[in-house]
Scaffold this motif. Structure first.
Motif, PDB file in Angstrom:
ATOM      1  N   ASP A  23     -10.409  -3.050  13.345  1.00  0.00           N
ATOM      2  CA  ASP A  23     -11.335  -2.791  14.456  1.00  0.00           C
ATOM      3  C   ASP A  23     -12.776  -2.967  13.993  1.00  0.00           C
ATOM      4  N   ARG A  24     -13.073  -2.457  12.807  1.00  0.00           N
ATOM      5  CA  ARG A  24     -14.432  -2.551  12.261  1.00  0.00           C
ATOM      6  C   ARG A  24     -14.855  -4.012  12.104  1.00  0.00           C
TER       7      ARG A  24
ATOM      8  N   ALA B 299      -8.976 -10.069  22.975  1.00  0.00           N
ATOM      9  CA  ALA B 299      -8.767  -9.575  24.342  1.00  0.00           C
ATOM     10  C   ALA B 299      -7.503  -8.724  24.437  1.00  0.00           C
ATOM     11  N   ARG B 300      -6.499  -9.034  23.612  1.00  0.00           N
ATOM     12  CA  ARG B 300      -5.226  -8.298  23.654  1.00  0.00           C
ATOM     13  C   ARG B 300      -5.129  -7.230  22.566  1.00  0.00           C
ATOM     14  N   HIS B 301      -6.154  -7.105  21.757  1.00  0.00           N
ATOM     15  CA  HIS B 301      -6.099  -6.216  20.589  1.00  0.00           C
ATOM     16  C   HIS B 301      -6.012  -4.741  20.998  1.00  0.00           C
ATOM     17  N   SER B 302      -5.158  -3.993  20.311  1.00  0.00           N
ATOM     18  CA  SER B 302      -5.049  -2.541  20.532  1.00  0.00           C
ATOM     19  C   SER B 302      -5.905  -1.823  19.495  1.00  0.00           C
ATOM     20  N   PHE B 303      -6.972  -1.237  19.947  1.00  0.00           N
ATOM     21  CA  PHE B 303      -7.888  -0.535  19.048  1.00  0.00           C
ATOM     22  C   PHE B 303      -7.353   0.861  18.737  1.00  0.00           C
ATOM     23  N   TYR B 304      -7.492   1.262  17.482  1.00  0.00           N
ATOM     24  CA  TYR B 304      -7.129   2.624  17.067  1.00  0.00           C
ATOM     25  C   TYR B 304      -8.252   3.592  17.456  1.00  0.00           C
ATOM     26  N   PRO B 305      -7.951   4.891  17.503  1.00  0.00           N
ATOM     27  CA  PRO B 305      -9.029   5.873  17.693  1.00  0.00           C
ATOM     28  C   PRO B 305      -9.998   5.842  16.504  1.00  0.00           C
TER      29      PRO B 305
END
Length: 429
Positions: free
Chosen positions: A80-81, A43-49
């Motif tokens: 992310d994957r 929920a707090r994760h920062s996803f990369y482009p």
């Protein structure tokens, strides 16, 4: 879902390992399992482009020659994957259960984790149904830019429906938000920034250092549209299936009431009903159901309607649709052609095989001793069918086993060895 069993599955581990360079360090599901299965952290994760590029493929046709087909590909950062992969598994498990509850488990046949069927088995089932009914109507179609058209609000509703939620919990919402309102960084821009070619770039530990990333953030492009999901992410396939649950149910119930069958392979579908030409109007109901799904449009030049009777196939699409494709004289589905009597490999597939073989033979001509000839036979002939990792003829032999030797699966490939031999001689001169 038994999370421990899923994470330890060799196929899952293999899919989670990727060798490309991205904005984070390479990893796999076994190393980050505690993180990706923790809802609070996700929920707090920062996803990369995503890193985006256009895949260009040459498609060969006897009539039109070589045409270039483009496919937009986005690939996620390594952690992310793994998150997408885990949530895809959660969705798939619930999706499979939902299909069974609705009685439509046989409809969507692509990207399923519980069917254990290939496109060969599915095509055989469709053609066998036609044969058993002797006289029937067949509707073939697919959608224009399927992944690019998925409406975010509607997708969210379907996600909740499959998972049994009134609203998405924070972890699911974080994944949903980052696969809909996603950001991209062009691969070409990264190559220009680093001054590397793609092979050299993928040898890097990370795509850019933290300082380079901060300096070049202007290259990040956000999807601000209310539709579209990225092609290439581990979760995109199941989301495409989830998007269609209402249409699949409504079409299936209608077609079953007519004694027919309906199958959908991603954005390709086939509807078969025991009926005659006079009943073609029944397909208008199917088209009306599809029209209710947000943003979906049928590809006009791929929409075909056939009447099959007395082992003869007639294209009757123009009886119902002014812009239906009337050029096809046989039923093409999932790479196979049925002419009312026999099944064969689709002509475009055969043309593509020969185009690639001749192109490879031409490159071998640069070597006066033809040292690449053995490799050509291994990659493009029946002699390499049993070698690992296999070749086109591995697939052909499997298709022959499934359909049976009485079909014409191998017909258009019988002379491939002499053609390879002649291609090598011609190019050597």
């Amino acid at each position: 879902m038994d999370v421990k069993a899923w994470i330890s599955n060799p196929k899952v581990i293999a899919k989670s390992k990727k060798g490309y360079a991205h904005f984070d360090l390479r990893t796999d599901i076994t190393k980050v399992s505690e993180y990706v299965t923790n809802p609070e952290k996700v929920a707090r994760h920062s996803f990369y482009p995503f890193i985006h590029y256009v895949m260009r493929m040459n498609k060969y046709d006897k009539k039109t020659g070589v045409k270039q087909k483009k496919r937009e590909i986005c690939y996620a950062a390594h952690l992310d994957r793994c998150i997408y992969q885990y949530y895809s598994a959660l969705l798939n498990e619930n999706y499979n259960s939902y299909l069974k509850e609705q009685g439509i488990s046989s409809v969507p046949v692509a990207y399923r984790t519980d069917l254990q069927k290939s496109n060969i088995h599915i095509a055989k089932e469709a053609f066998q149904f036609i044969r058993e009914n002797k006289k029937c109507l067949v509707l073939i179609g697919d959608f224009t830019g399927f992944f690019d058209c998925l409406d975010h609000h509607y997708l969210k509703q379907q996600w909740c429906k499959v998972m049994g939620y009134d609203f998405l919990p924070p972890d699911h919402y974080a994944v949903f938000k980052n696969v809909t309102r996603y950001s991209c960084w062009e691969l070409d821009d990264l190559l220009a920034i680093t001054g590397l070619n793609q092979k050299e770039f993928n040898k890097r530990k990370v795509a850019l250092s933290k300082e380079e990333y901060r300096k070049n953030r202007s290259h990040i492009v956000k999807n601000n549209k209310s539709k579209q999901i990225p092609q290439g992410s581990p979760i995109s396939a199941v989301l495409a299936n989830i998007y269609m649950i209402d249409a699949d149910k409504e079409i299936y119930d209608y077609i079953m009431s007519l004694g027919g069958t309906y199958m959908r392979y991603s954005d390709d579908f086939i509807v078969i009903v025991p009926a005659s030409r006079a009943d073609i109007g029944l397909f208008q109901t199917v088209l009306d159901i599809l029209q209710k799904i947000p943003n979906l449009e049928l590809e006009p030049n791929k929409t075909q309607i056939f009447e099959v009777a007395d082992e003869t196939v007639k294209n009757i699409g123009r009886d119902l649709l002014e812009n239906a494709d009337a050029s096809k004289k046989a039923i093409n589905f999932l790479g196979f052609t049925f002419d009312g009597k026999s099944v064969s490999i689709r002509s475009k597939t055969i043309s593509k095989y020969y185009y690639r073989m001749y192109r490879k033979a031409k490159s071998i001509s640069k070597n006066p001793k033809l040292s690449g000839a053995d490799n050509l036979y291994k990659r493009y002939s029946i002699h390499g069918a049993k070698a690992k990792p296999g070749n086109f003829f591995t697939y052909i032999k499997h298709a022959e086993e499934v359909f049976g030797e009485d079909e014409l699966i191998y017909r258009d490939l019988k002379n491939h060895i002499p053609k390879i031999r002649r291609a090598l001689k011609r190019t050597s001169k």
